[in-house]
Motif scaffolding. Structure first.
Motif, PDB file in Angstrom:
ATOM      1  N   GLU A  56     -12.864 -16.694  69.228  1.00 21.13           N
ATOM      2  CA  GLU A  56     -12.334 -17.612  68.222  1.00 21.13           C
ATOM      3  C   GLU A  56     -13.242 -17.665  66.997  1.00 21.13           C
ATOM      4  O   GLU A  56     -12.768 -17.800  65.872  1.00 21.13           O
ATOM      5  N   ALA A  57     -14.533 -17.537  67.222  1.00 18.11           N
ATOM      6  CA  ALA A  57     -15.481 -17.572  66.101  1.00 18.11           C
ATOM      7  C   ALA A  57     -15.255 -16.393  65.162  1.00 18.11           C
ATOM      8  O   ALA A  57     -15.251 -16.551  63.937  1.00 18.11           O
ATOM      9  N   ASP A  58     -15.058 -15.201  65.735  1.00 20.79           N
ATOM     10  CA  ASP A  58     -14.813 -14.030  64.900  1.00 20.79           C
ATOM     11  C   ASP A  58     -13.466 -14.150  64.184  1.00 20.79           C
ATOM     12  O   ASP A  58     -13.335 -13.740  63.019  1.00 20.79           O
ATOM     13  N   GLN A  59     -12.471 -14.694  64.862  1.00 17.72           N
ATOM     14  CA  GLN A  59     -11.174 -14.879  64.209  1.00 17.72           C
ATOM     15  C   GLN A  59     -11.280 -15.855  63.050  1.00 17.72           C
ATOM     16  O   GLN A  59     -10.650 -15.672  61.998  1.00 17.72           O
ATOM     17  N   ALA A  60     -12.114 -16.881  63.208  1.00 16.98           N
ATOM     18  CA  ALA A  60     -12.315 -17.834  62.115  1.00 16.98           C
ATOM     19  C   ALA A  60     -12.957 -17.159  60.911  1.00 16.98           C
ATOM     20  O   ALA A  60     -12.638 -17.488  59.762  1.00 16.98           O
ATOM     21  N   ILE A  61     -13.845 -16.207  61.167  1.00 20.40           N
ATOM     22  CA  ILE A  61     -14.467 -15.450  60.074  1.00 20.40           C
ATOM     23  C   ILE A  61     -13.413 -14.637  59.329  1.00 20.40           C
ATOM     24  O   ILE A  61     -13.346 -14.648  58.094  1.00 20.40           O
ATOM     25  N   VAL A  62     -12.575 -13.931  60.085  1.00 15.92           N
ATOM     26  CA  VAL A  62     -11.502 -13.144  59.460  1.00 15.92           C
ATOM     27  C   VAL A  62     -10.591 -14.055  58.649  1.00 15.92           C
ATOM     28  O   VAL A  62     -10.188 -13.711  57.528  1.00 15.92           O
ATOM     29  N   ASP A  63     -10.283 -15.218  59.180  1.00 11.07           N
ATOM     30  CA  ASP A  63      -9.405 -16.153  58.479  1.00 11.07           C
ATOM     31  C   ASP A  63     -10.030 -16.627  57.175  1.00 11.07           C
ATOM     32  O   ASP A  63      -9.337 -16.763  56.153  1.00 11.07           O
ATOM     33  N   ARG A  64     -11.335 -16.874  57.183  1.00 11.06           N
ATOM     34  CA  ARG A  64     -12.003 -17.324  55.957  1.00 11.06           C
ATOM     35  C   ARG A  64     -11.992 -16.228  54.895  1.00 11.06           C
ATOM     36  O   ARG A  64     -11.768 -16.496  53.707  1.00 11.06           O
ATOM     37  N   ILE A  65     -12.249 -15.000  55.300  1.00 10.29           N
ATOM     38  CA  ILE A  65     -12.248 -13.896  54.344  1.00 10.29           C
ATOM     39  C   ILE A  65     -10.838 -13.667  53.810  1.00 10.29           C
ATOM     40  O   ILE A  65     -10.637 -13.472  52.602  1.00 10.29           O
ATOM     41  N   THR A  66      -9.850 -13.725  54.687  1.00  6.97           N
ATOM     42  CA  THR A  66      -8.458 -13.556  54.279  1.00  6.97           C
ATOM     43  C   THR A  66      -8.045 -14.639  53.287  1.00  6.97           C
ATOM     44  O   THR A  66      -7.368 -14.362  52.288  1.00  6.97           O
ATOM     45  N   ALA A  67      -8.473 -15.866  53.538  1.00  6.08           N
ATOM     46  CA  ALA A  67      -8.132 -16.975  52.641  1.00  6.08           C
ATOM     47  C   ALA A  67      -8.746 -16.772  51.259  1.00  6.08           C
ATOM     48  O   ALA A  67      -8.109 -17.064  50.239  1.00  6.08           O
ATOM     49  N   ARG A  68      -9.987 -16.286  51.206  1.00  4.17           N
ATOM     50  CA  ARG A  68     -10.614 -16.063  49.887  1.00  4.17           C
ATOM     51  C   ARG A  68      -9.936 -14.937  49.132  1.00  4.17           C
ATOM     52  O   ARG A  68      -9.810 -14.986  47.908  1.00  4.17           O
ATOM     53  N   ARG A  69      -9.466 -13.933  49.841  1.00  2.00           N
ATOM     54  CA  ARG A  69      -8.824 -12.800  49.180  1.00  2.00           C
ATOM     55  C   ARG A  69      -7.392 -13.103  48.736  1.00  2.00           C
ATOM     56  O   ARG A  69      -6.887 -12.463  47.824  1.00  2.00           O
ATOM     57  N   ALA A  70      -6.739 -14.032  49.406  1.00  2.00           N
ATOM     58  CA  ALA A  70      -5.324 -14.307  49.135  1.00  2.00           C
ATOM     59  C   ALA A  70      -5.094 -14.582  47.645  1.00  2.00           C
ATOM     60  O   ALA A  70      -5.934 -15.203  46.991  1.00  2.00           O
ATOM     61  N   PRO A  71      -3.985 -14.084  47.084  1.00  2.00           N
ATOM     62  CA  PRO A  71      -2.848 -13.424  47.749  1.00  2.00           C
ATOM     63  C   PRO A  71      -3.030 -11.918  47.956  1.00  2.00           C
ATOM     64  O   PRO A  71      -2.121 -11.256  48.425  1.00  2.00           O
ATOM     65  N   ARG A  72      -4.192 -11.400  47.610  1.00  2.00           N
ATOM     66  CA  ARG A  72      -4.439  -9.965  47.830  1.00  2.00           C
ATOM     67  C   ARG A  72      -4.712  -9.700  49.306  1.00  2.00           C
ATOM     68  O   ARG A  72      -5.143 -10.600  50.033  1.00  2.00           O
ATOM     69  N   PRO A  73      -4.495  -8.483  49.761  1.00  3.26           N
ATOM     70  CA  PRO A  73      -4.845  -8.141  51.140  1.00  3.26           C
ATOM     71  C   PRO A  73      -6.350  -7.970  51.285  1.00  3.26           C
ATOM     72  O   PRO A  73      -7.097  -7.960  50.295  1.00  3.26           O
ATOM     73  N   LEU A  74      -6.816  -7.834  52.515  1.00  7.15           N
ATOM     74  CA  LEU A  74      -8.207  -7.481  52.743  1.00  7.15           C
ATOM     75  C   LEU A  74      -8.509  -6.156  52.064  1.00  7.15           C
ATOM     76  O   LEU A  74      -7.681  -5.243  52.051  1.00  7.15           O
ATOM     77  N   GLN A  75      -9.721  -6.058  51.488  1.00  2.31           N
ATOM     78  CA  GLN A  75     -10.118  -4.877  50.738  1.00  2.31           C
ATOM     79  C   GLN A  75     -10.930  -3.919  51.610  1.00  2.31           C
ATOM     80  O   GLN A  75     -11.393  -4.283  52.700  1.00  2.31           O
ATOM     81  N   ALA A  76     -11.124  -2.711  51.104  1.00  2.48           N
ATOM     82  CA  ALA A  76     -11.928  -1.728  51.836  1.00  2.48           C
ATOM     83  C   ALA A  76     -13.326  -2.268  52.128  1.00  2.48           C
ATOM     84  O   ALA A  76     -13.888  -2.014  53.195  1.00  2.48           O
ATOM     85  N   LEU A  77     -13.885  -3.033  51.196  1.00  2.00           N
ATOM     86  CA  LEU A  77     -15.198  -3.628  51.418  1.00  2.00           C
ATOM     87  C   LEU A  77     -15.174  -4.581  52.610  1.00  2.00           C
ATOM     88  O   LEU A  77     -16.077  -4.572  53.459  1.00  2.00           O
TER      89      LEU A  77
END
Length: 238
Positions: A56-77
């Motif tokens: 769940e901790a790792d999923q929360a990290i992915v969610d935070r990064i996804t939220a900052r990138r929105a509405p763009r998708p996750l980037q190569a970086l």
């Protein structure tokens, strides 16, 4: 078609193509090139998208990064950094503060970042930030981005001859970025000019932005994230 719109369209097409390939590739696959250039590829495999998580901790990290990138998708970086979720999380927090919580005007911020990209040959970084400088009002011609693209060192005292259409603060930001990136140490005359044009908070933010994107560019170039090593400012989107 304007520089900004042209780059936006190219960026959207590249993002769609990259993420389509990444979504169909398991993590253990060998690296696939994310551009049409066959002679270079990222030095590690990208994490699949959407990123798999084991807690769940790792999923929360992915969610935070996804939220900052929105509405763009996750980037190569992002899909590189997520090999180490704690590093990706710290990176996301730091970059989020630099990008969204500083008071430095966008034109000066993006010019400084773009100059870091030129000095370090980080064309993935240039491709993302030069269009933002244009959106913030910087000319895409020789008197604007053309000044930033020059390969030779830019010295603060050469402003009358070399700053083109940049104003005093923009020129100071670009020269400060140039010296920090090339030399680490900044000459007294350069710093005194910066200190005379920016207040203390702005000096701290400008310095932090330049330092931050030196970190970003070195990571990008070392691993060839985005497969743009060997490109240049005029073909980084291809």
């Amino acid at each position: 078609m304007s520089f900004s719109l042209r780059h936006h369209l190219r960026s959207s097409l590249l993002a769609y193509t990259r993420l389509t390939r990444l979504s169909s590739s398991p993590l253990t696959n060998t690296t696939r090139s994310l551009t049409t250039t066959p002679t270079t590829k990222m030095r590690l495999p990208y994490i699949p998208n959407p990123p798999p998580t084991s807690s769940e901790a790792d999923q929360a990290i992915v969610d935070r990064i996804t939220a900052r990138r929105a509405p763009r998708p996750l980037q190569a970086l992002d899909l590189t950094l997520l090999h180490s979720p704690p590093v990706a999380d710290g990176w996301n927090s730091f970059l989020g503060a630099i990008r969204t919580q500083t008071l430095l005007p966008a034109d000066e911020r993006e010019l400084a970042i773009s100059r870091v990209a030129v000095c370090n040959g980080a064309w993935y970084e240039w491709h993302h930030h030069a269009p933002l400088a244009v959106q913030a009002g910087v000319s895409e011609g020789e008197d604007g981005l053309g000044v930033v693209k020059r390969q030779e060192p830019l010295l603060i005292e050469q402003g009358d001859q070399k700053k083109g259409g940049l104003n005093e603060r923009q020129w100071a930001a670009v020269c400060f970025a140039d010296e920090m990136t090339r030399n680490v140490k900044v000459r007294d005359e350069t710093f005194e000019k910066v200190k005379g044009l920016f207040n203390e908070r702005e000096v701290v933010e400008l310095t932090a932005i330049i330092a931050c994107y030196n970190c970003v560019s070195r990571f990008l170039v070392a691993l060839d994230v985005g497969e743009m090593n060997g490109a240049g400012p005029d073909d980084a989107a291809h």
